[in-house]
Design a protein around this motif. Sequence first.
Motif, PDB file in Angstrom:
ATOM      1  N   GLY A 155       0.802  -1.218   0.000  1.00 43.60           N
ATOM      2  CA  GLY A 155       0.000   0.000   0.000  1.00 43.60           C
ATOM      3  C   GLY A 155       0.832   1.262   0.000  1.00 43.60           C
ATOM      4  N   GLU A 156       0.231   2.328  -0.489  1.00 41.81           N
ATOM      5  CA  GLU A 156       0.845   3.652  -0.510  1.00 41.81           C
ATOM      6  C   GLU A 156       2.183   3.649  -1.250  1.00 41.81           C
ATOM      7  OE1 GLU A 156       0.989   4.881   3.566  1.00 41.81           O
ATOM      8  OE2 GLU A 156      -1.162   5.304   3.650  1.00 41.81           O
ATOM      9  N   ARG A 157       2.218   2.901  -2.351  1.00 46.14           N
ATOM     10  CA  ARG A 157       3.363   2.852  -3.251  1.00 46.14           C
ATOM     11  C   ARG A 157       4.620   2.291  -2.584  1.00 46.14           C
ATOM     12  NH1 ARG A 157       2.983   5.332  -8.007  1.00 46.14           N
ATOM     13  NH2 ARG A 157       5.217   5.726  -8.088  1.00 46.14           N
ATOM     14  N   GLY A 158       4.426   1.519  -1.531  1.00 50.59           N
ATOM     15  CA  GLY A 158       5.555   0.839  -0.915  1.00 50.59           C
ATOM     16  C   GLY A 158       5.841  -0.466  -1.639  1.00 50.59           C
ATOM     17  N   VAL A 159       6.994  -1.069  -1.321  1.00 49.12           N
ATOM     18  CA  VAL A 159       7.357  -2.354  -1.909  1.00 49.12           C
ATOM     19  C   VAL A 159       7.929  -3.263  -0.831  1.00 49.12           C
ATOM     20  CG1 VAL A 159       7.797  -1.400  -4.211  1.00 49.12           C
ATOM     21  CG2 VAL A 159       9.679  -1.575  -2.561  1.00 49.12           C
ATOM     22  N   GLU A 160       7.946  -4.566  -1.134  1.00 47.40           N
ATOM     23  CA  GLU A 160       8.513  -5.549  -0.233  1.00 47.40           C
ATOM     24  C   GLU A 160       9.430  -6.460  -1.033  1.00 47.40           C
ATOM     25  OE1 GLU A 160       7.012  -9.045   2.892  1.00 47.40           O
ATOM     26  OE2 GLU A 160       5.594  -7.653   1.964  1.00 47.40           O
ATOM     27  N   LEU A 161      10.634  -6.701  -0.527  1.00 48.57           N
ATOM     28  CA  LEU A 161      11.617  -7.537  -1.205  1.00 48.57           C
ATOM     29  C   LEU A 161      11.999  -8.677  -0.273  1.00 48.57           C
ATOM     30  CD1 LEU A 161      13.352  -7.631  -3.848  1.00 48.57           C
ATOM     31  CD2 LEU A 161      15.164  -6.512  -2.536  1.00 48.57           C
ATOM     32  N   ARG A 162      11.738  -9.936  -0.722  1.00 47.18           N
ATOM     33  CA  ARG A 162      11.980 -11.109   0.122  1.00 47.18           C
ATOM     34  C   ARG A 162      12.652 -12.208  -0.693  1.00 47.18           C
ATOM     35  NH1 ARG A 162      11.222  -9.448   5.366  1.00 47.18           N
ATOM     36  NH2 ARG A 162       9.297  -8.229   5.520  1.00 47.18           N
ATOM     37  N   ARG A 163      13.469 -13.002  -0.009  1.00 47.77           N
ATOM     38  CA  ARG A 163      14.022 -14.201  -0.627  1.00 47.77           C
ATOM     39  C   ARG A 163      12.890 -15.164  -0.964  1.00 47.77           C
ATOM     40  NH1 ARG A 163      19.277 -15.898   1.457  1.00 47.77           N
ATOM     41  NH2 ARG A 163      18.548 -18.047   1.361  1.00 47.77           N
ATOM     42  N   LEU A 164      12.924 -15.757  -2.144  1.00 50.54           N
ATOM     43  CA  LEU A 164      11.850 -16.650  -2.560  1.00 50.54           C
ATOM     44  C   LEU A 164      11.872 -17.969  -1.809  1.00 50.54           C
ATOM     45  CD1 LEU A 164      11.674 -16.060  -6.420  1.00 50.54           C
ATOM     46  CD2 LEU A 164      10.252 -15.078  -4.614  1.00 50.54           C
ATOM     47  N   ASP A 165      13.032 -18.346  -1.244  1.00 49.46           N
ATOM     48  CA  ASP A 165      13.083 -19.588  -0.474  1.00 49.46           C
ATOM     49  C   ASP A 165      12.674 -19.383   0.979  1.00 49.46           C
ATOM     50  OD1 ASP A 165      15.234 -18.257   0.605  1.00 49.46           O
ATOM     51  OD2 ASP A 165      16.752 -19.673  -0.102  1.00 49.46           O
ATOM     52  N   GLY A 166      12.272 -18.148   1.318  1.00 50.48           N
ATOM     53  CA  GLY A 166      11.776 -17.861   2.665  1.00 50.48           C
ATOM     54  C   GLY A 166      12.838 -17.555   3.686  1.00 50.48           C
ATOM     55  N   GLY A 167      14.095 -17.622   3.341  1.00 50.11           N
ATOM     56  CA  GLY A 167      15.156 -17.347   4.311  1.00 50.11           C
ATOM     57  C   GLY A 167      15.879 -16.060   4.002  1.00 50.11           C
ATOM     58  N   GLY A 168      16.935 -15.822   4.740  1.00 51.83           N
ATOM     59  CA  GLY A 168      17.840 -14.715   4.441  1.00 51.83           C
ATOM     60  C   GLY A 168      17.255 -13.340   4.611  1.00 51.83           C
ATOM     61  N   ARG A 169      17.845 -12.434   3.848  1.00 48.12           N
ATOM     62  CA  ARG A 169      17.550 -11.020   4.015  1.00 48.12           C
ATOM     63  C   ARG A 169      16.269 -10.620   3.302  1.00 48.12           C
ATOM     64  NH1 ARG A 169      23.743  -9.229   2.392  1.00 48.12           N
ATOM     65  NH2 ARG A 169      24.768 -10.140   4.226  1.00 48.12           N
ATOM     66  N   GLY A 170      15.591  -9.649   3.877  1.00 53.67           N
ATOM     67  CA  GLY A 170      14.381  -9.122   3.264  1.00 53.67           C
ATOM     68  C   GLY A 170      13.833  -7.986   4.098  1.00 53.67           C
ATOM     69  N   SER A 171      13.060  -7.128   3.460  1.00 57.43           N
ATOM     70  CA  SER A 171      12.520  -5.959   4.170  1.00 57.43           C
ATOM     71  C   SER A 171      11.317  -5.409   3.424  1.00 57.43           C
ATOM     72  CB  SER A 171      13.584  -4.846   4.279  1.00 57.43           C
ATOM     73  OG  SER A 171      14.649  -5.202   5.114  1.00 57.43           O
ATOM     74  N   ARG A 172      10.565  -4.593   4.154  1.00 55.43           N
ATOM     75  CA  ARG A 172       9.560  -3.734   3.542  1.00 55.43           C
ATOM     76  C   ARG A 172      10.150  -2.342   3.379  1.00 55.43           C
ATOM     77  NH1 ARG A 172       4.857  -3.164   7.087  1.00 55.43           N
ATOM     78  NH2 ARG A 172       6.391  -3.454   8.740  1.00 55.43           N
ATOM     79  N   PHE A 173       9.683  -1.643   2.345  1.00 57.43           N
ATOM     80  CA  PHE A 173      10.215  -0.319   2.042  1.00 57.43           C
ATOM     81  C   PHE A 173       9.056   0.656   1.836  1.00 57.43           C
ATOM     82  CE2 PHE A 173      13.291  -3.423   0.767  1.00 57.43           C
ATOM     83  CZ  PHE A 173      14.541  -2.867   1.026  1.00 57.43           C
ATOM     84  N   VAL A 174       9.252   1.889   2.292  1.00 55.46           N
ATOM     85  CA  VAL A 174       8.250   2.931   2.070  1.00 55.46           C
ATOM     86  C   VAL A 174       8.772   3.911   1.035  1.00 55.46           C
ATOM     87  CG1 VAL A 174       7.206   2.742   4.351  1.00 55.46           C
ATOM     88  CG2 VAL A 174       9.140   4.288   4.019  1.00 55.46           C
TER      89      VAL A 174
END
Length: 461
Positions: free
Chosen positions: A379-398
Amino acid sequence: MTSTFEELLPSTARALLHRIATGQSEGRVPSLVGAVVRDGRIVWTGARTSVDGHAPDADTQYRIGSITKTFTAVLVMRLRDEGLLDLEDPLEKYLPGTGVGEVTIAQLLTHSAGLKAESPAPWWERSPATFRPELSDVLGEQPLINPPGRHHHYSNPGYTLLGRLIETVRGVPWEEALREEVLEPLGLHRTSAQPQAPHAGAWAVHPWADVLLPEPAEDLGLMAPAGQLWSTAEDLCAFAVFLAEGDDRVLCAETVREMRSPASPPLPGGWDDGYGLGVQLARVEGRSLSGHTGSLPGFLAGLWMSVEDGVGAVVLANATSGPYAGVIAADLVRIVAEAEPRIPEPWRPLPAAEVCEELLALTGPWYWGTYAFGLKVTGERGVELRRLDGGGRGSRFVAQPDGTWKGIDGYYTGETLQVMRREDGSVSHLDLGSFAFTREPYGPDADVVPGGVDEGGWRGL
């Protein structure tokens, strides 16, 4: 015995009552009050007492000890948000001559300034404030016992310094600033620096006999910002909701989220918890909790909120020792969260105004080296970047005004994500903290991959 509930299953309400009844009985305290808040509303309160027919309720004041520190921290963060100070400013900038002027405001908030845990004798919680009329009386001759900024060491004098900082910048007493800027806007009319009827009495219970001793209720003077306040279960439930959601009249949601972020981990071998900016953090049976606990002679208090579950709990008792109020409060959260899991909101498409073809074109798989990530729009033009295998680094961004995104949780908190384009305007890659995310593993733009890409390409053995 009292118990009230709203929209909870009878079995859940009984489990809650059983937990506080066990706490009062096994902990041997004169009285104990518990309350649970869910999705912003109190859904259960209960109390147990040793006096028949005279049970306290959610409007009975108890002293809350170090939960006061979180209120003090809110005032400091208001000053920061108004641009009147920076958390990295040294204390000397505002309070010259303390002898500890090199410590920063952030270090004081997170208990990482290296200060002693307590003021010089006598025991400050049980002695008149007249014993410590000046900051030098609170800090003592050698207030620093650890290098500032190295690790967490809980310090009550540190919050005395924050109280004086607030008074210096605001130009009004700490208590007045608290009342006008926090208590009144949030409607916490039963939270005060001095007890207001009805309130519980302070008691000590003999460790080896079922007998009582009255405890003194001293005015803490300069130490007040560390532990002075009295409050009720009802008021503290409202405060727990504020710490989860924010309130623009006091602090916005982004700032309270910042307060809840881990900033100062404990020493090895310490409690299984952490500390944010005036907020205690705990991980209990896989559940993340934020809030604070407190104690003063004659009183125990605990406040925890599970933001993910939308459930918070408060426990107040009037004994110097006995049940750990924080443990009981965590149990109340667990009971409700497990017995009645939060029902997700219905899925809904994004508002039309937030749909952007250019942003949609960025969604899907991206690769950092050979690690596969997925980028989705929030929402509100934010994005989310996550590892597809469910592990490791990832975050939500505004989204930021300059077209970039700022990380708000996880590994990339505070980092900038931006779209890098070729001369013709097409997307080359995503840059995240100097890491290049490409549409294919190691390609096709070899110049964005450190060390280049072998010209022979992918091959078998």
